[in-house]
Design a protein around this motif. Sequence first.
Motif, PDB file in Angstrom:
ATOM      1  N   LEU A   1       0.820  -1.149  -0.038  1.00  0.00           N
ATOM      2  CA  LEU A   1       0.024   0.113   0.081  1.00  0.00           C
ATOM      3  C   LEU A   1       0.942   1.258  -0.029  1.00  0.00           C
ATOM      4  O   LEU A   1       0.447   2.193  -0.764  1.00  0.00           O
ATOM      5  CB  LEU A   1      -1.030   0.140   1.227  1.00  0.00           C
ATOM      6  CG  LEU A   1      -1.750   1.288   1.427  1.00  0.00           C
ATOM      7  CD1 LEU A   1      -2.768   1.304   0.358  1.00  0.00           C
ATOM      8  CD2 LEU A   1      -2.545   1.292   2.703  1.00  0.00           C
ATOM      9  N   ALA A   2       2.067   1.292   0.695  1.00  0.00           N
ATOM     10  CA  ALA A   2       2.924   2.222   1.046  1.00  0.00           C
ATOM     11  C   ALA A   2       3.385   2.725  -0.550  1.00  0.00           C
ATOM     12  O   ALA A   2       3.401   3.766  -0.902  1.00  0.00           O
ATOM     13  CB  ALA A   2       4.047   2.298   2.028  1.00  0.00           C
ATOM     14  N   ILE A   3       3.875   1.487  -1.003  1.00  0.00           N
ATOM     15  CA  ILE A   3       4.584   1.801  -2.479  1.00  0.00           C
ATOM     16  C   ILE A   3       3.526   2.188  -3.412  1.00  0.00           C
ATOM     17  O   ILE A   3       3.735   3.213  -4.363  1.00  0.00           O
ATOM     18  CB  ILE A   3       5.542   0.638  -2.766  1.00  0.00           C
ATOM     19  CG1 ILE A   3       6.498  -0.052  -1.859  1.00  0.00           C
ATOM     20  CG2 ILE A   3       5.902   0.515  -4.094  1.00  0.00           C
ATOM     21  CD1 ILE A   3       7.606   1.455  -1.657  1.00  0.00           C
ATOM     22  N   PHE A   4       2.359   1.512  -3.445  1.00  0.00           N
ATOM     23  CA  PHE A   4       1.385   2.088  -4.314  1.00  0.00           C
ATOM     24  C   PHE A   4       1.112   3.610  -4.334  1.00  0.00           C
ATOM     25  O   PHE A   4       1.131   4.315  -5.075  1.00  0.00           O
ATOM     26  CB  PHE A   4       0.007   1.242  -4.039  1.00  0.00           C
ATOM     27  CG  PHE A   4      -1.118   1.621  -5.172  1.00  0.00           C
ATOM     28  CD1 PHE A   4      -1.023   1.192  -6.515  1.00  0.00           C
ATOM     29  CD2 PHE A   4      -1.991   2.461  -4.722  1.00  0.00           C
ATOM     30  CE1 PHE A   4      -2.040   1.882  -7.294  1.00  0.00           C
ATOM     31  CE2 PHE A   4      -3.125   2.721  -5.310  1.00  0.00           C
ATOM     32  CZ  PHE A   4      -2.954   2.604  -6.545  1.00  0.00           C
ATOM     33  N   GLU A   5       0.932   4.086  -2.760  1.00  0.00           N
ATOM     34  CA  GLU A   5       0.810   5.387  -2.678  1.00  0.00           C
ATOM     35  C   GLU A   5       1.931   6.337  -3.445  1.00  0.00           C
ATOM     36  O   GLU A   5       1.612   7.226  -3.953  1.00  0.00           O
ATOM     37  CB  GLU A   5       0.537   5.666  -1.296  1.00  0.00           C
ATOM     38  CG  GLU A   5      -0.509   5.263  -0.646  1.00  0.00           C
ATOM     39  CD  GLU A   5      -1.969   6.147  -0.963  1.00  0.00           C
ATOM     40  OE1 GLU A   5      -1.601   7.208  -1.300  1.00  0.00           O
ATOM     41  OE2 GLU A   5      -2.980   5.434  -0.711  1.00  0.00           O
TER      42      GLU A   5
ATOM     43  N   ALA B   1      -3.549  11.447   1.806  1.00  0.00           N
ATOM     44  CA  ALA B   1      -3.622  10.157   1.605  1.00  0.00           C
ATOM     45  C   ALA B   1      -2.779   9.268   2.226  1.00  0.00           C
ATOM     46  O   ALA B   1      -3.255   8.376   2.996  1.00  0.00           O
ATOM     47  CB  ALA B   1      -3.457   9.834   0.044  1.00  0.00           C
ATOM     48  N   PHE B   2      -1.675   9.698   2.376  1.00  0.00           N
ATOM     49  CA  PHE B   2      -0.584   9.032   3.224  1.00  0.00           C
ATOM     50  C   PHE B   2      -0.980   9.009   4.869  1.00  0.00           C
ATOM     51  O   PHE B   2      -0.926   8.084   5.548  1.00  0.00           O
ATOM     52  CB  PHE B   2       0.991   9.838   3.194  1.00  0.00           C
ATOM     53  CG  PHE B   2       1.531   9.390   1.952  1.00  0.00           C
ATOM     54  CD1 PHE B   2       1.710   8.252   1.541  1.00  0.00           C
ATOM     55  CD2 PHE B   2       1.867  10.382   1.089  1.00  0.00           C
ATOM     56  CE1 PHE B   2       2.564   8.038   0.547  1.00  0.00           C
ATOM     57  CE2 PHE B   2       2.665  10.401  -0.029  1.00  0.00           C
ATOM     58  CZ  PHE B   2       2.892   8.876  -0.476  1.00  0.00           C
ATOM     59  N   ALA B   3      -1.594  10.264   5.137  1.00  0.00           N
ATOM     60  CA  ALA B   3      -2.034  10.159   6.773  1.00  0.00           C
ATOM     61  C   ALA B   3      -3.035   9.471   6.809  1.00  0.00           C
ATOM     62  O   ALA B   3      -3.130   8.591   7.911  1.00  0.00           O
ATOM     63  CB  ALA B   3      -2.492  11.559   7.012  1.00  0.00           C
ATOM     64  N   ARG B   4      -4.108   9.373   6.055  1.00  0.00           N
ATOM     65  CA  ARG B   4      -5.174   8.385   6.294  1.00  0.00           C
ATOM     66  C   ARG B   4      -4.593   6.878   6.068  1.00  0.00           C
ATOM     67  O   ARG B   4      -5.306   6.152   6.879  1.00  0.00           O
ATOM     68  CB  ARG B   4      -6.237   8.613   4.994  1.00  0.00           C
ATOM     69  CG  ARG B   4      -7.176   9.747   5.411  1.00  0.00           C
ATOM     70  CD  ARG B   4      -8.314   9.518   4.538  1.00  0.00           C
ATOM     71  NE  ARG B   4      -8.372  11.211   3.891  1.00  0.00           N
ATOM     72  CZ  ARG B   4      -8.327  11.320   2.514  1.00  0.00           C
ATOM     73  NH1 ARG B   4      -8.169  10.385   1.665  1.00  0.00           N
ATOM     74  NH2 ARG B   4      -8.000  12.466   2.120  1.00  0.00           N
ATOM     75  N   ALA B   5      -3.645   6.680   5.198  1.00  0.00           N
ATOM     76  CA  ALA B   5      -3.077   5.150   5.243  1.00  0.00           C
ATOM     77  C   ALA B   5      -2.632   4.917   6.410  1.00  0.00           C
ATOM     78  O   ALA B   5      -2.714   3.834   6.894  1.00  0.00           O
ATOM     79  CB  ALA B   5      -2.435   4.992   3.898  1.00  0.00           C
ATOM     80  N   ALA B   6      -1.943   5.705   7.019  1.00  0.00           N
ATOM     81  CA  ALA B   6      -1.215   5.543   8.390  1.00  0.00           C
ATOM     82  C   ALA B   6      -2.178   5.121   9.258  1.00  0.00           C
ATOM     83  O   ALA B   6      -1.789   4.178  10.114  1.00  0.00           O
ATOM     84  CB  ALA B   6      -0.109   6.731   8.578  1.00  0.00           C
ATOM     85  N   ASP B   7      -3.178   6.144   9.453  1.00  0.00           N
ATOM     86  CA  ASP B   7      -4.200   5.663  10.406  1.00  0.00           C
ATOM     87  C   ASP B   7      -4.862   4.350  10.225  1.00  0.00           C
ATOM     88  O   ASP B   7      -5.052   3.704  11.243  1.00  0.00           O
ATOM     89  CB  ASP B   7      -5.290   7.000  10.245  1.00  0.00           C
ATOM     90  CG  ASP B   7      -4.687   8.353  10.848  1.00  0.00           C
ATOM     91  OD1 ASP B   7      -3.592   8.209  11.665  1.00  0.00           O
ATOM     92  OD2 ASP B   7      -5.132   9.139  10.610  1.00  0.00           O
ATOM     93  N   ASN B   8      -5.139   4.151   8.930  1.00  0.00           N
ATOM     94  CA  ASN B   8      -5.844   2.816   8.733  1.00  0.00           C
ATOM     95  C   ASN B   8      -4.895   1.621   9.252  1.00  0.00           C
ATOM     96  O   ASN B   8      -5.394   0.817   9.743  1.00  0.00           O
ATOM     97  CB  ASN B   8      -6.233   2.782   7.299  1.00  0.00           C
ATOM     98  CG  ASN B   8      -7.557   3.494   6.938  1.00  0.00           C
ATOM     99  OD1 ASN B   8      -8.200   4.064   7.889  1.00  0.00           O
ATOM    100  ND2 ASN B   8      -7.601   3.890   5.830  1.00  0.00           N
ATOM    101  N   LEU B   9      -3.735   1.813   8.858  1.00  0.00           N
ATOM    102  CA  LEU B   9      -2.765   0.971   9.109  1.00  0.00           C
ATOM    103  C   LEU B   9      -2.699   0.433  10.774  1.00  0.00           C
ATOM    104  O   LEU B   9      -2.521  -0.671  11.153  1.00  0.00           O
ATOM    105  CB  LEU B   9      -1.330   1.040   8.390  1.00  0.00           C
ATOM    106  CG  LEU B   9      -1.401   0.560   6.768  1.00  0.00           C
ATOM    107  CD1 LEU B   9      -0.063   0.950   6.259  1.00  0.00           C
ATOM    108  CD2 LEU B   9      -1.810  -0.753   6.634  1.00  0.00           C
ATOM    109  N   MET B  10      -2.617   1.724  11.283  1.00  0.00           N
ATOM    110  CA  MET B  10      -2.336   1.625  12.937  1.00  0.00           C
ATOM    111  C   MET B  10      -3.523   0.849  13.396  1.00  0.00           C
ATOM    112  O   MET B  10      -3.456   0.139  14.241  1.00  0.00           O
ATOM    113  CB  MET B  10      -2.280   3.117  13.270  1.00  0.00           C
ATOM    114  CG  MET B  10      -0.928   3.658  13.354  1.00  0.00           C
ATOM    115  SD  MET B  10       0.424   2.844  13.869  1.00  0.00           S
ATOM    116  CE  MET B  10      -0.044   3.165  15.633  1.00  0.00           C
ATOM    117  N   GLY B  11      -4.871   0.934  12.902  1.00  0.00           N
ATOM    118  CA  GLY B  11      -5.958   0.407  13.525  1.00  0.00           C
ATOM    119  C   GLY B  11      -5.794  -0.984  13.104  1.00  0.00           C
ATOM    120  O   GLY B  11      -6.438  -1.819  13.761  1.00  0.00           O
TER     121      GLY B  11
END
Length: 167
Positions: free
Chosen positions: A77-81, A96-106
Amino acid sequence: RRDIESETPTFLSRMSGTVQAEPNVLRALEDVTETLNPEGPLKAWMGHVLSRLNTEGRPAFRPVLEEAEAISPSLGLAIFEILRLWETGGEGYSKAFARAADNLMGILDGRVQAHAKAAGAKSAIRIVLGALILVSVFMLRNPDFAASMRTPFVQIAYLLIAAWVAF
């Protein structure tokens, strides 16, 4: 894989802030990679990625993305972003990076909780099986129950109960 997955939300959060200040994708990626744990596997892997991107350019993204997805869905996901940021640019990627980070933390928090509950369930199963064995031993030592415990029906019933508890 676990070490990389645990570092990925931090990596994405840092990318979120860095992309706002540095529009050049490679430079932003280099800046964030420098802030990663020097002993962690993500920094070493991102160093490899940066090397490929610097020498091969954009065509290197597809094989890097496939490699990242094979290592971890979070890393994929990180590389795709990052690939999408490289292709399209724009200010929205910091969000988008911030949302992805929050989702991954969850997701990682949920995984930790699931592992804790699974460990508790395994302990409970061991206790129930131990109690079942203990009760069976006491029943076998009692002459009144010993005769009934030797019948195939009771033995099969105990075997089914033990299998059900273990399952």
